[in-house]
Design a protein around this motif. Structure first.
Motif, PDB file in Angstrom:
ATOM      1  N   ALA A   1      10.299  14.679   2.095  1.00 30.81           N
ATOM      2  CA  ALA A   1      10.616  13.946   0.866  1.00 30.81           C
ATOM      3  C   ALA A   1      11.913  13.156   1.024  1.00 30.81           C
TER       4      ALA A   1
ATOM      5  N   LYS B   1       5.561   5.209  -0.235  1.00 30.98           N
ATOM      6  CA  LYS B   1       4.255   5.864  -0.156  1.00 30.98           C
ATOM      7  C   LYS B   1       3.513   5.416   1.100  1.00 30.98           C
TER       8      LYS B   1
ATOM      9  N   TRP C   1       2.188  13.376  -4.126  1.00 27.37           N
ATOM     10  CA  TRP C   1       3.313  12.453  -4.300  1.00 27.37           C
ATOM     11  C   TRP C   1       2.874  11.003  -4.505  1.00 27.37           C
ATOM     12  N   CYS C   2       1.665  10.673  -4.081  1.00 27.66           N
ATOM     13  CA  CYS C   2       1.225   9.283  -4.061  1.00 27.66           C
ATOM     14  C   CYS C   2       0.107   9.052  -5.072  1.00 27.66           C
TER      15      CYS C   2
ATOM     16  N   GLY D   1       8.067  19.235  -5.062  1.00 22.69           N
ATOM     17  CA  GLY D   1       7.985  17.958  -5.765  1.00 22.69           C
ATOM     18  C   GLY D   1       8.644  16.836  -4.988  1.00 22.69           C
ATOM     19  N   PRO D   2       8.356  15.585  -5.339  1.00 23.52           N
ATOM     20  CA  PRO D   2       8.907  14.437  -4.607  1.00 23.52           C
ATOM     21  C   PRO D   2      10.415  14.282  -4.739  1.00 23.52           C
TER      22      PRO D   2
END
Length: 613
Positions: free
Chosen positions: A376, A409, A436-437, A345-346
């Protein structure tokens, strides 16, 4: 002297390469480097393994390991045979010198390599090993060119030498010193992700202006044999033309293809043990080598489902005690793709060290092997850096989208490094970034995973000499600060907080200087005094003269330097002298800090230390 050619040198952790650009014809070519391939066998290869083998006194005859040029290091072997033979005798093999250059805990000029070896006086320092790689590259390239009927005078050449973007200024200076000692005149240093970008624009030609547009943020994702290096490059428009600027660099992360080979070897060792077979330390090293070769072939040929690996023993018979196992694609994907490039995850950041009181001392390898988490962390720190600078924020298109959330991003990705030769690994990183984006970034087409850095270095040198072509605006990768002692009454039991003044802003370009005019500081001379230096990769908005409170908590302290500066007449020993501060970034990219008396021309220079002793 007018420059006739450019040498672009990629001094890699695992492999090095050279590209030569003939400025008269405009031709650029990767030069195959002459090196020892086996005893009594010399040949050319496109890359030079960054390895030095230190043979024992009677191991080889002088003729067996001789090179076709005079060398002061004739009792040592550099390159292909050094790496291949040294895998069997690891206590005489020097590798990863580049990583040792940036080790903050070991003097890079002390002869400590091979690390933990007991061979004694033959050991080399990281700087000396780097010098030998560079000297071999220089001689090997000139010899290979001579074989083709081309003679070059180094005095008529421009040398561009690449370094990781994450290298601190001390590691950069040591690299430059090693190059000078190797006989390479006035090398210009260039960050490797920038070199990869130059190589990409060269390869795709004018097409690069169609693949990117103003407002784009390009993530250069570089994972090689020994390091993971990240940079962000922003694209803007100036007078109708596209311009590019490096806006963030990552931390120095010792994590790359070598770690993946080691992880595969451990998985295969466990596989053998499950079958009742034990291997010794020497066989394990051979297993690492075999796993590396099998990994490359499986990634290259998608039709293969597995490859056999044979590990010989050191018995009298060539095949005595040979151990065989198999690397399957399932194991490869589980260990490398899912292990190192997990769909994290981010907000998942790299785990810190385990906290053991005693640890084996050596290179500061990344404690967390998941590249995804390091990426990240880089994008999170980049967001903080860009948000802190109005000028950097202005380069971002759709800032409400790009600068929202936990990470900056990117809109496009350029891959570099041998790891990304694998389609599946590139695809995994793109899948990770898409998760993530809000808008998935696009992959820039035309990357060159192995030789891009050397090619890009030559392209940059050509552009610099001719004044044509694009130039990435970059400057210093970090902001630098000088610690100050607070002027306040002493209070028993209370230690005043540390302040620091910014002396070099992030992005300060070569050949420029800053004087902190209007600010006077007190300089102690004639007695020992301590200078404390700090740095930051995430304070892009700080300007010269800005004060930072609680510096020891919000900045990275890089060094303490205790020196006695020559006294000045009319000032008693220890009495502070009023001075202005002046910081200089030289044309070659080194940092200098000057302190000038406010009422005279008297100056003191302090070497700008940016790493802990």
């Amino acid at each position: 002297m007018e420059k006739k050619f450019v040498l672009g040198i990629d001094l890699g952790t695992s492999n090095s390469a050279v590209t030569l650009c003939d400025l008269e014809s405009g031709e650029s070519r990767v030069v195959e480097v002459t090196q020892i391939l086996a005893p009594n066998q010399v040949g050319e290869r496109k890359s030079l393994p960054s390895a030095v083998y230190l043979p024992s006194e009677s191991e080889f005859s002088a003729e067996a390991i001789s090179l076709p040029w005079e060398s002061s290091d004739r009792n040592q072997i550099v390159g292909t045979f050094a790496r291949e033979h040294g895998a069997q005798v690891p206590d005489r093999l020097v590798t990863s010198a580049k990583s040792w250059l940036s080790n903050p805990h070991v003097d890079p000029q002390s002869p400590v390599l091979p690390w933990n070896s007991e061979i004694g006086e033959q050991k080399l320092s990281a700087v000396e090993a780097s010098r030998r790689y560079l000297e071999h590259l220089k001689n090997g390239v000139l010899y290979a060119e001579r074989l083709e009927g081309r003679e070059w005078n180094l005095g008529e050449g421009q040398v561009v030498l690449t370094v990781p973007a994450s290298f601190d200024e001390v590691a950069r200076k040591l690299t430059s010193d090693a190059a000078a000692a190797a006989g390479l005149p006035e090398p210009i240093l260039l960050e490797e992700p920038q070199a990869a970008f130059y190589a990409w624009t060269d390869k795709v030609g004018n097409e690069w202006r169609k693949q990117v547009q103003a407002g784009d943020v390009i993530l250069v994702c570089d994972v090689g044999g020994g390091t993971a290096d990240f940079s962000l490059i922003a694209v803007s428009e100036e007078q109708g033309n596209l311009a590019v600027e490096r806006i963030a660099v990552g931390e120095h992360i010792l994590l790359g293809g070598d770690n993946m080979d080691l992880a595969l070897a451990y998985a295969l060792q466990a596989q053998l043990e499950d079958e009742g077979t034990e291997i010794d330390d020497w066989q394990f090293l051979a297993l690492v080598h075999g796993a590396s070769q099998a990994k490359a072939k499986l990634f290259e040929d998608g039709s293969l489902t597995e490859l056999p690996i044979s590990v010989p023993s050191r018995g009298s018979s060539l095949f005595a005690g040979t151990v065989s196992t198999t690397l399957t694609r399932e194991t490869l994907n589980a260990v490398v793709v899912d292990g190192f490039f997990a769909l994290s995850g981010p907000t998942e950041m790299p785990e810190e060290d385990g906290g053991a009181a005693l640890q084996e001392f050596g290179l500061p390898y990344a404690a967390d092997a998941v590249v995804s988490k390091h990426l990240a962390r880089f994008l999170a720190r980049s967001l903080q850096n860009v948000k802190g600078s109005e000028s950097l924020s202005a380069l971002i298109a759709n800032p409400e989208q790009a600068l929202a959330g936990e990470l900056l991003k990117p809109t496009a990705v350029l891959f570099n490094g041998g790891v990304f030769k694998a389609d599946s690994i590139r695809a995994r990183v793109m899948e990770l970034l898409a998760s993530w984006c809000e808008v998935a970034p696009r992959e820039l087409q035309g990357f060159q995973p192995d030789l891009a850095v050397a090619k890009g270095a030559a392209s940059y040198g050509r552009n610099r000499v001719t004044g044509q072509g694009i130039r990435i605006r970059a400057g210093t990768a970090r902001s630098y600060y000088l610690g100050l002692e607070s002027s306040r009454p002493a209070v028993p039991g209370f230690k005043p907080p540390i302040k620091a003044v910014c002396v070099v802003p992030q992005g300060m370009e070569e050949g420029t200087s800053h004087t902190l005019e209007g600010r006077t500081f007190g300089l102690v001379t004639g007695k020992p005094a301590v200078f404390r230096f700090f740095a930051s990769e995430i304070r892009g908005g700080d300007q010269p003269g800005d004060l930072v409170n609680k510096a020891d908590k919000v900045l990275e302290e890089t060094s303490k330097l205790e020196i006695t500066l020559p006294p000045m007449e009319a000032f008693p020993e220890g009495q502070p002298i009023p001075v202005f501060l002046n910081s200089v970034v030289t044309e070659l990219g080194s940092l200098e800090l000057w302190m000038q008396h406010v009422d005279s021309d008297r100056k003191w220079k302090v070497e700008f230390q940016v790493r802990m002793d």
